[in-house]
Design a protein around this motif. Structure first.
Motif, PDB file in Angstrom:
ATOM      1  N   THR B 224      -5.691  -3.562   4.139  1.00 35.50           N
ATOM      2  CA  THR B 224      -5.377  -4.524   3.078  1.00 35.50           C
ATOM      3  C   THR B 224      -4.708  -3.832   1.895  1.00 35.50           C
ATOM      4  O   THR B 224      -4.280  -4.497   0.945  1.00 35.50           O
ATOM      5  CB  THR B 224      -6.662  -5.211   2.561  1.00 35.50           C
ATOM      6  OG1 THR B 224      -7.573  -4.182   2.153  1.00 35.50           O
ATOM      7  CG2 THR B 224      -7.306  -6.068   3.629  1.00 35.50           C
ATOM      8  N   GLY B 225      -4.656  -2.511   1.942  1.00 37.72           N
ATOM      9  CA  GLY B 225      -4.069  -1.775   0.813  1.00 37.72           C
ATOM     10  C   GLY B 225      -5.066  -1.544  -0.311  1.00 37.72           C
ATOM     11  O   GLY B 225      -4.728  -0.958  -1.342  1.00 37.72           O
ATOM     12  N   SER B 243      -1.777   4.256   6.180  1.00 37.92           N
ATOM     13  CA  SER B 243      -1.301   3.521   5.004  1.00 37.92           C
ATOM     14  C   SER B 243       0.198   3.267   5.059  1.00 37.92           C
ATOM     15  O   SER B 243       0.683   2.292   4.472  1.00 37.92           O
ATOM     16  CB  SER B 243      -1.673   4.257   3.716  1.00 37.92           C
ATOM     17  OG  SER B 243      -3.045   4.074   3.451  1.00 37.92           O
ATOM     18  N   ARG B 244       0.917   4.131   5.770  1.00 38.18           N
ATOM     19  CA  ARG B 244       2.352   3.843   5.962  1.00 38.18           C
ATOM     20  C   ARG B 244       2.489   2.517   6.706  1.00 38.18           C
ATOM     21  O   ARG B 244       3.310   1.667   6.348  1.00 38.18           O
ATOM     22  CB  ARG B 244       3.028   4.972   6.746  1.00 38.18           C
ATOM     23  CG  ARG B 244       3.523   6.111   5.835  1.00 38.18           C
ATOM     24  CD  ARG B 244       4.677   6.890   6.460  1.00 38.18           C
ATOM     25  NE  ARG B 244       4.322   7.488   7.746  1.00 38.18           N
ATOM     26  CZ  ARG B 244       3.753   8.681   7.883  1.00 38.18           C
ATOM     27  NH1 ARG B 244       3.458   9.405   6.812  1.00 38.18           N
ATOM     28  NH2 ARG B 244       3.478   9.159   9.073  1.00 38.18           N
ATOM     29  N   ALA B 245       1.638   2.356   7.714  1.00 34.27           N
ATOM     30  CA  ALA B 245       1.652   1.104   8.479  1.00 34.27           C
ATOM     31  C   ALA B 245       1.281  -0.072   7.575  1.00 34.27           C
ATOM     32  O   ALA B 245       1.926  -1.129   7.605  1.00 34.27           O
ATOM     33  CB  ALA B 245       0.685   1.204   9.659  1.00 34.27           C
ATOM     34  N   PRO B 252      -4.354  -9.654   4.785  1.00 35.88           N
ATOM     35  CA  PRO B 252      -4.727 -10.295   3.508  1.00 35.88           C
ATOM     36  C   PRO B 252      -6.038  -9.729   2.953  1.00 35.88           C
ATOM     37  O   PRO B 252      -6.985  -9.476   3.710  1.00 35.88           O
ATOM     38  CB  PRO B 252      -4.872 -11.772   3.871  1.00 35.88           C
ATOM     39  CG  PRO B 252      -4.126 -11.945   5.151  1.00 35.88           C
ATOM     40  CD  PRO B 252      -4.161 -10.642   5.861  1.00 35.88           C
ATOM     41  N   LEU B 253      -6.080  -9.553   1.648  1.00 37.11           N
ATOM     42  CA  LEU B 253      -7.232  -8.955   0.964  1.00 37.11           C
ATOM     43  C   LEU B 253      -8.543  -9.681   1.298  1.00 37.11           C
ATOM     44  O   LEU B 253      -9.592  -9.049   1.426  1.00 37.11           O
ATOM     45  CB  LEU B 253      -6.977  -8.968  -0.550  1.00 37.11           C
ATOM     46  CG  LEU B 253      -8.095  -8.451  -1.446  1.00 37.11           C
ATOM     47  CD1 LEU B 253      -8.438  -6.993  -1.131  1.00 37.11           C
ATOM     48  CD2 LEU B 253      -7.723  -8.597  -2.913  1.00 37.11           C
ATOM     49  N   ASP B 254      -8.459 -10.981   1.419  1.00 36.91           N
ATOM     50  CA  ASP B 254      -9.649 -11.780   1.701  1.00 36.91           C
ATOM     51  C   ASP B 254     -10.421 -11.306   2.931  1.00 36.91           C
ATOM     52  O   ASP B 254     -11.653 -11.381   2.967  1.00 36.91           O
ATOM     53  CB  ASP B 254      -9.251 -13.253   1.905  1.00 36.91           C
ATOM     54  CG  ASP B 254      -9.740 -14.111   0.752  1.00 36.91           C
ATOM     55  OD1 ASP B 254     -10.565 -13.585  -0.041  1.00 36.91           O
ATOM     56  OD2 ASP B 254      -9.308 -15.279   0.643  1.00 36.91           O
ATOM     57  N   ASP B 279      -0.944  -4.267  -5.363  1.00 37.84           N
ATOM     58  CA  ASP B 279       0.526  -4.334  -5.333  1.00 37.84           C
ATOM     59  C   ASP B 279       1.125  -3.244  -6.218  1.00 37.84           C
ATOM     60  O   ASP B 279       2.076  -2.570  -5.844  1.00 37.84           O
ATOM     61  CB  ASP B 279       1.019  -5.717  -5.808  1.00 37.84           C
ATOM     62  CG  ASP B 279       0.558  -6.832  -4.863  1.00 37.84           C
ATOM     63  OD1 ASP B 279       0.106  -6.503  -3.739  1.00 37.84           O
ATOM     64  OD2 ASP B 279       0.622  -8.015  -5.253  1.00 37.84           O
ATOM     65  N   ARG B 280       0.546  -3.095  -7.399  1.00 34.76           N
ATOM     66  CA  ARG B 280       1.058  -2.109  -8.345  1.00 34.76           C
ATOM     67  C   ARG B 280       0.911  -0.690  -7.781  1.00 34.76           C
ATOM     68  O   ARG B 280       1.839   0.112  -7.830  1.00 34.76           O
ATOM     69  CB  ARG B 280       0.318  -2.233  -9.669  1.00 34.76           C
ATOM     70  CG  ARG B 280       1.193  -1.935 -10.858  1.00 34.76           C
ATOM     71  CD  ARG B 280       0.449  -2.110 -12.172  1.00 34.76           C
ATOM     72  NE  ARG B 280       0.140  -3.491 -12.463  1.00 34.76           N
ATOM     73  CZ  ARG B 280      -1.059  -3.933 -12.918  1.00 34.76           C
ATOM     74  NH1 ARG B 280      -2.056  -3.095 -13.094  1.00 34.76           N
ATOM     75  NH2 ARG B 280      -1.245  -5.197 -13.171  1.00 34.76           N
ATOM     76  N   ALA B 281      -0.268  -0.393  -7.230  1.00 38.54           N
ATOM     77  CA  ALA B 281      -0.519   0.954  -6.706  1.00 38.54           C
ATOM     78  C   ALA B 281       0.432   1.256  -5.548  1.00 38.54           C
ATOM     79  O   ALA B 281       1.015   2.346  -5.468  1.00 38.54           O
ATOM     80  CB  ALA B 281      -1.969   1.071  -6.253  1.00 38.54           C
ATOM     81  N   LEU B 282       0.617   0.269  -4.661  1.00 41.83           N
ATOM     82  CA  LEU B 282       1.510   0.487  -3.518  1.00 41.83           C
ATOM     83  C   LEU B 282       2.959   0.642  -3.977  1.00 41.83           C
ATOM     84  O   LEU B 282       3.696   1.492  -3.462  1.00 41.83           O
ATOM     85  CB  LEU B 282       1.384  -0.668  -2.523  1.00 41.83           C
ATOM     86  CG  LEU B 282       0.116  -0.631  -1.660  1.00 41.83           C
ATOM     87  CD1 LEU B 282      -0.056  -1.931  -0.899  1.00 41.83           C
ATOM     88  CD2 LEU B 282       0.148   0.557  -0.686  1.00 41.83           C
ATOM     89  N   ALA B 283       3.332  -0.170  -4.974  1.00 40.75           N
ATOM     90  CA  ALA B 283       4.704  -0.088  -5.479  1.00 40.75           C
ATOM     91  C   ALA B 283       4.953   1.281  -6.103  1.00 40.75           C
ATOM     92  O   ALA B 283       6.015   1.891  -5.899  1.00 40.75           O
ATOM     93  CB  ALA B 283       4.950  -1.191  -6.505  1.00 40.75           C
ATOM     94  N   ARG B 284       3.978   1.761  -6.855  1.00 42.77           N
ATOM     95  CA  ARG B 284       4.130   3.066  -7.516  1.00 42.77           C
ATOM     96  C   ARG B 284       4.322   4.159  -6.463  1.00 42.77           C
ATOM     97  O   ARG B 284       5.171   5.036  -6.578  1.00 42.77           O
ATOM     98  CB  ARG B 284       2.912   3.357  -8.384  1.00 42.77           C
ATOM     99  CG  ARG B 284       3.190   4.405  -9.435  1.00 42.77           C
ATOM    100  CD  ARG B 284       2.077   4.517 -10.459  1.00 42.77           C
ATOM    101  NE  ARG B 284       0.782   4.713  -9.831  1.00 42.77           N
ATOM    102  CZ  ARG B 284      -0.316   4.055 -10.160  1.00 42.77           C
ATOM    103  NH1 ARG B 284      -0.278   3.148 -11.105  1.00 42.77           N
ATOM    104  NH2 ARG B 284      -1.448   4.299  -9.538  1.00 42.77           N
ATOM    105  N   ILE B 285       3.514   4.081  -5.423  1.00 45.43           N
ATOM    106  CA  ILE B 285       3.590   5.093  -4.364  1.00 45.43           C
ATOM    107  C   ILE B 285       4.921   4.982  -3.625  1.00 45.43           C
ATOM    108  O   ILE B 285       5.607   5.987  -3.401  1.00 45.43           O
ATOM    109  CB  ILE B 285       2.379   4.954  -3.414  1.00 45.43           C
ATOM    110  CG1 ILE B 285       1.161   5.553  -4.098  1.00 45.43           C
ATOM    111  CG2 ILE B 285       2.647   5.637  -2.080  1.00 45.43           C
ATOM    112  CD1 ILE B 285      -0.107   5.467  -3.317  1.00 45.43           C
ATOM    113  N   ALA B 286       5.302   3.757  -3.290  1.00 45.13           N
ATOM    114  CA  ALA B 286       6.565   3.562  -2.567  1.00 45.13           C
ATOM    115  C   ALA B 286       7.729   4.117  -3.379  1.00 45.13           C
ATOM    116  O   ALA B 286       8.622   4.785  -2.851  1.00 45.13           O
ATOM    117  CB  ALA B 286       6.775   2.077  -2.285  1.00 45.13           C
ATOM    118  N   CYS B 287       7.691   3.866  -4.664  1.00 44.22           N
ATOM    119  CA  CYS B 287       8.749   4.321  -5.560  1.00 44.22           C
ATOM    120  C   CYS B 287       8.802   5.842  -5.593  1.00 44.22           C
ATOM    121  O   CYS B 287       9.865   6.447  -5.491  1.00 44.22           O
ATOM    122  CB  CYS B 287       8.487   3.746  -6.944  1.00 44.22           C
ATOM    123  SG  CYS B 287       9.561   4.400  -8.196  1.00 44.22           S
TER     124      CYS B 287
END
Ligand SMILES: Cc1ncc(C[n+]2csc(CCOP(=O)(O)OP(=O)(O)O)c2C)c(N)n1
Ligand code: SF4
Ligand SMILES: [Mg+2]
Lengths: 376, 294
Positions: B224-225, B243-245, B252-254, B279-287
């Protein structure tokens, strides 16, 4: 190289302790600065930096960590040293119990200082008294020479197989830590044998240290601390005797000055115990047969014979709601009925003239807070 | 192929709860480290699971130390071994409370001083030893005995605090991916200086899910990330396989929250905040992975 010949120096109490540590050469020193102890850690850091001391020096971020690091190093079988004072000592409290329970012979200098609030950096014994029941051996010194000699002996006493308990060398803030006096160093040589910690961690024989322990075993471990405290009395005598034989300076659980024929004993610890000797000389000139008895070892507490004499105790620390800590200790272990003088808290100036006054105006069984409720 | 050694350093019959994933993980940590090590353990569940004196469930030396003092104790050991010229590894295995709360000062000091050791925080997101009170690492919305209505503050980001010390190695791991954990411990131990591994360790009684779901819950945390597996060696970030996957396709988080009784009071608003944080943490890492900072 320094340490290979005995030297005549002029040094502060702090410098004397740093010099003793340099000669005993612990493997690990972990310490955190606090007034009035700072000079000890600065000097040790300087020794390490200029290569005259080969210790690993850990500049920890707190005293709790200083003691934890000393414990961690010690359980691997390494010799360790730290120094602190006042709030630093209190910040270590949890780890002081841990060190004793873990049976690690950490040696620590504690520069006695008052506790806030308000902020007060001057001498008082409340810091050490508040750690009285932690299982540490405690000794109070009164001169620069004694600070040096006692620090050297401290390692041998703490590391003795019959003791294996941590040891605190107490010296009064400023009046001793920052006072210059003559110092004669010794060549330590084999006076301090290599440390052998029987329970040191050995990866070839893995064991659990300090896991959950049921009441029966726990109780036995605590008794074992007390047994070693008792055995320490003899070890202290032996080590002090050997020190005297080798280096010519004799120490004991107490230091007596003109006590043989004294009718009145002035009892104190630390620098007050030395100042009291001057008071005794003055009183003797007046025809008052006084003597000074300085309590050097506070834990284990010495066996005192005070029978048939008046006793005046000067206390530099207090147990609120109970009394002067030294006074109450003496009452608990002798039949004396002391005149208890509470004096010198927060560095209050107390001269030998004041001390002579305590003797002249003594009121056995009573307590006086010098300068606060003094009856003149 | 990574070979996992057959030697066992945790003996059978610890006193851990059924399904305790931190104990399962410790088994792999010790296999990776081998016998020439000392494990430093502050007050936490691990101080209980090793057994009662004079017995021990551990086949390596374990040094128990006060709650706040693990990193400082390890500093002393590490210094002593350095002085002796001995290569024995010093590994701290501490809970989240002993790491992000009471032990943070000692931990920060040890990292700032460049202490040569490995610090592993197994994160069961509460004070397990004392019966599941909140810690700084408890997530938003989770019920603990001291947040009976659900925690109103978000989880402390200990990784960014440790990253601020610029250690040679920092990684996250999760008990549901033991091979990944094994490889990270091995990598960490090959490097000099202070190393940090933050291990998510689902706790059946604390998180309120059945013991047999312990691996599933861990996997869902990653899928779920909610928990991102990555490692940072000398500053360079790499996202780990699972986590790449998850970054490509998230569950979904639920799915993760509803498996755990501790989230039964969570509000819609809190769920959205948790989702935003993911979302923020994943975006930061992706970036960062796309454009590594020089
Ligand atoms: C100074 C101090 N305060 C409180 C405690 C009580 N205590 C022991 S373990 C613990 C919680 C440990 O939580 P964590 O570090 O997350 O490890 P876990 O038990 O979850 O494995 C607490 C509060 C203690 N031992 N020492
Ligand atoms: S409370 Fe949780 S972390 Fe602690 S032993 Fe039980 S399952 Fe493991
Ligand atoms: Mg926890």
């Amino acid at each position: 190289m320094r340490g290979e010949t005995a030297m005549q120096l002029i040094a502060t109490g702090n410098k004397a302790i740093a010099e003793a540590v340099r000669q005993v050469n612990p493997e690990v020193v972990a310490a955190y600065p606090i007034t009035p102890q700072t000079e000890i850690v600065e000097q040790i850091a300087a020794y390490v930096s200029d290569g005259t001391l080969a210790s690993q020096y850990i500049p920890v971020e707190s005293e709790h960590s200083a003691m934890a690091a000393c414990i961690g190093a010690s359980v691997t079988g390494a010799r360790t040293f730290t120094a602190t004072s006042s709030h630093g000592l209190l910040y270590m409290h949890e780890m002081l119990h841990w060190a004793a329970g873990a049976r690690v012979p950490v040696v620590m200098a504690n520069v006695n200082r008052a506790l806030g609030p308000g902020w007060n950096v001057w001498a008082e014994h409340s810091d050490a008294f508040s750690q009285r029941d932690t299982g540490w051996l405690q000794v109070f010194v009164s001169t620069v020479q004694e600070a040096y000699d006692t620090t050297i002996m401290a390692f041998r006493i703490a590391e003795h197989e019959d003791v294996l308990l941590p040891l605190m060398v107490n010296l009064d803030g400023f009046t001793l830590s920052h006072t210059m006096q003559p110092l004669e160093t010794v060549v330590v040589g084999d006076f301090i044998p290599p440390l052998h910690l029987p329970h040191a961690i050995d990866v070839a024989h893995p064991r659990g240290y300090g896991p959950l322990t049921g009441p029966d075993e726990f109780f036995r471990f605590r008794w074992d601390i007390e047994r070693s405290m008792r055995d320490a009395r003899k070890v202290i005598l032996d080590v002090e005797a050997d020190f005297g034989k080798r280096f010519g300076r004799q120490y004991g659980p107490i230091e007596e000055y003109r006590c043989e024929d004294a009718d009145i004993l002035l009892i104190a610890m630390g620098t007050f115990g030395k100042e009291a000797e001057v008071a005794v000389d003055d009183l003797r000139r007046e025809g008052i047969k006084a003597g000074s008895l300085r309590v050097r070892w506070f834990r284990p507490f010495p066996v005192l014979d005070l029978s048939g004499r008046d006793v005046v105790v000067i206390d530099r620390g207090y147990s609120f709601g109970f009394g002067g800590v030294l006074t109450r200790s003496i009452q608990a272990t002798t039949k004396a009925e002391p005149f208890s003088v509470i004096a010198g808290l927060g560095g209050q100036e107390v001269t030998y003239r004041d001390m002579a006054g305590f003797v002249r105006n003594r009121r056995p069984g009573e307590e006086e807070w010098f300068g606060v409720n003094t009856i003149v | 192929m990574t070979e996992i050694p057959k030697e066992e350093y945790i003996l059978k019959c610890t006193s851990a709860c059924a399904g305790c994933s931190s104990t399962l993980s410790l088994r792999y940590v010790l296999k990776a480290a081998g016998p020439d090590m000392v494990l430093v353990v502050p007050a936490c569940c691990t101080s209980v699971i090793q057994g009662t004196y004079p017995r021990t469930a551990m086949n390596i030396p374990v040094y128990n130390i006060a709650f706040a003092a693990a990193a400082a104790c390890a500093s002393g050991m590490s210094a002593a071994y350095r002085k002796k010229g001995v290569k024995t590894r010093v590994i701290v295995y501490a809970g989240d409370g002993g790491t992000v709360d009471i032990g943070l000062q000692a931990l920060s000091g040890a990292f700032e001083r460049g202490t040569d050791f490995l610090y592993i925080c197994y994160d069961n997101e509460a004070y397990g030893n004392t019966g599941m009170q909140r810690s700084g690492s408890t997530p938003l919305g989770a019920i603990t005995t001291t947040t009976p209505g659900g925690k109103v503050h978000p989880k402390k980001d200990i990784d960014r605090i440790i990253e601020a010390h610029n250690p040679p190695y920092i990684a996250t791991a999760c008990s549901a991916y033991p091979l990944d954990l094994f490889q990270k411990v091995t990598k960490a131990l090959s490097l000099e200086g202070p190393k940090f591994i933050h291990l998510l360790a689902p706790c059946p009684p604390g998180w309120r899910f059945p013991a047999e779901k312990t691996v599933e819950v861990g996997k869902l945390a990653v899928k779920t990330g909610s928990w991102i597996l990555w490692e940072r060696e000398h500053g360079t970030l790499q996202v780990s396989g699972p986590s790449r996957a998850a970054m490509k396709k998230r569950v979904p988080l639920d799915e993760y929250l509803k498996m755990q009784g501790r989230f039964r009071n969570i509000t819609e608003q809190q769920k959205q905040e948790l989702q935003r944080n993911i979302d923020r943490a994943l975006a930061r890492i992706a970036c960062e992975v796309k454009q590594p900072c020089s």
